[in-house]
Design a protein around this motif. Structure first.
Motif, mmCIF file in Angstrom:
data_model
loop_
_atom_site.group_PDB
_atom_site.id
_atom_site.type_symbol
_atom_site.label_atom_id
_atom_site.label_comp_id
_atom_site.label_asym_id
_atom_site.label_seq_id
_atom_site.Cartn_x
_atom_site.Cartn_y
_atom_site.Cartn_z
ATOM 1 N N ASP A 81 10.733 -1.904 7.127
ATOM 2 C CA ASP A 81 9.466 -2.644 7.134
ATOM 3 C C ASP A 81 8.365 -1.855 7.836
ATOM 4 O OD1 ASP A 81 10.482 -4.750 5.699
ATOM 5 O OD2 ASP A 81 10.769 -6.059 7.435
ATOM 6 N N LEU A 82 8.700 -1.167 8.928
ATOM 7 C CA LEU A 82 7.710 -0.328 9.614
ATOM 8 C C LEU A 82 7.204 0.775 8.684
ATOM 9 C CD1 LEU A 82 9.175 0.252 13.191
ATOM 10 C CD2 LEU A 82 7.182 -1.130 12.573
ATOM 11 N N MET A 83 8.126 1.382 7.955
ATOM 12 C CA MET A 83 7.743 2.451 7.036
ATOM 13 C C MET A 83 6.837 1.914 5.928
ATOM 14 S SD MET A 83 11.431 4.378 6.962
ATOM 15 C CE MET A 83 11.021 5.601 5.746
ATOM 16 N N LEU A 84 7.185 0.749 5.392
ATOM 17 C CA LEU A 84 6.354 0.149 4.341
ATOM 18 C C LEU A 84 4.981 -0.238 4.875
ATOM 19 C CD1 LEU A 84 9.041 -2.000 2.524
ATOM 20 C CD2 LEU A 84 7.834 0.008 1.611
ATOM 21 N N THR A 88 1.358 1.125 3.481
ATOM 22 C CA THR A 88 0.280 0.261 2.991
ATOM 23 C C THR A 88 -0.984 0.388 3.837
ATOM 24 O OG1 THR A 88 1.089 -1.645 4.239
ATOM 25 C CG2 THR A 88 1.854 -1.422 1.966
ATOM 26 N N GLY A 89 -0.858 1.042 4.999
ATOM 27 C CA GLY A 89 -2.023 1.234 5.861
ATOM 28 C C GLY A 89 -2.868 2.433 5.479
ATOM 29 N N THR A 90 -2.545 3.088 4.380
ATOM 30 C CA THR A 90 -3.303 4.254 3.941
ATOM 31 C C THR A 90 -3.750 4.063 2.493
ATOM 32 O OG1 THR A 90 -3.265 6.657 3.704
ATOM 33 C CG2 THR A 90 -1.231 5.487 3.213
ATOM 34 N N THR A 91 -4.764 4.810 2.099
ATOM 35 C CA THR A 91 -5.254 4.666 0.724
ATOM 36 C C THR A 91 -4.587 5.645 -0.229
ATOM 37 O OG1 THR A 91 -7.086 6.144 1.256
ATOM 38 C CG2 THR A 91 -7.501 3.780 1.414
ATOM 39 N N ASP A 92 -4.105 6.769 0.281
ATOM 40 C CA ASP A 92 -3.496 7.783 -0.584
ATOM 41 C C ASP A 92 -1.977 7.764 -0.398
ATOM 42 O OD1 ASP A 92 -2.791 9.907 -2.148
ATOM 43 O OD2 ASP A 92 -4.237 11.316 -1.269
ATOM 44 N N HIS A 93 -1.336 6.826 -1.056
ATOM 45 C CA HIS A 93 0.117 6.673 -0.921
ATOM 46 C C HIS A 93 0.861 7.929 -1.365
ATOM 47 C CE1 HIS A 93 -0.102 1.992 -1.123
ATOM 48 N NE2 HIS A 93 -0.879 2.507 -0.203
ATOM 49 N N GLY A 94 0.372 8.577 -2.419
ATOM 50 C CA GLY A 94 1.030 9.777 -2.930
ATOM 51 C C GLY A 94 1.086 10.889 -1.894
#
Length: 126
Positions: A81-84, A88-94
């Motif tokens: 959950d911490l990793m997820l 989600t706290g960033t805009t560039d997931h890739g």
């Protein structure tokens, strides 16, 4: 998802994850004070357990006139959950995923690929 605020919260969670059952504060205190250079006070451990209960990290289970505390999730679910949350706290997931993949050990990369393949096999086809 709630993170752990400090080292004492982490120590409490680690002790409870390692315990075979939910613990009373006195039992938790004994585990935390084993080999400790500076023993913790009962009230300190009780306060931390209460705080973690309010955060949803611990279940508070009535036991006579006291309570037992136990984790609401296992360590692996918490870390995932911490990793997820971080993702989600960033805009560039890739870019984040690419950096993460570059930083993991070969064995962990193999496990991640295996989990992704297994996830793809569970999804319905076209």
């Amino acid at each position: 998802m709630v993170g752990l605020a400090g080292s004492l919260e982490r120590a409490v969670m680690e002790a409870l994850w390692a315990a075979p059952r939910p613990l009373r504060v006195r039992e938790l205190l004994e585990r935390l004070n084993e080999g400790a250079a500076k023993p913790l006070a009962y009230n300190t451990v009780q306060t931390v357990a209460e705080r973690l209960s309010r955060k949803g990290m611990l279940a508070k289970i009535p036991d006579g006139q006291a309570f037992r505390y136990g984790p609401t999730r296992d360590r692996e679910a918490y870390v995932a959950d911490l990793m997820l949350d971080a993702l989600t706290g960033t805009t560039d997931h890739g870019a984040v995923l690419a950096r993460f993949a570059e930083g993991v050990a070969d064995e962990d990369a193999r496990r991640l690929l295996e989990a992704l393949r297994h996830r793809g096999a569970d999804e319905p086809g076209p």
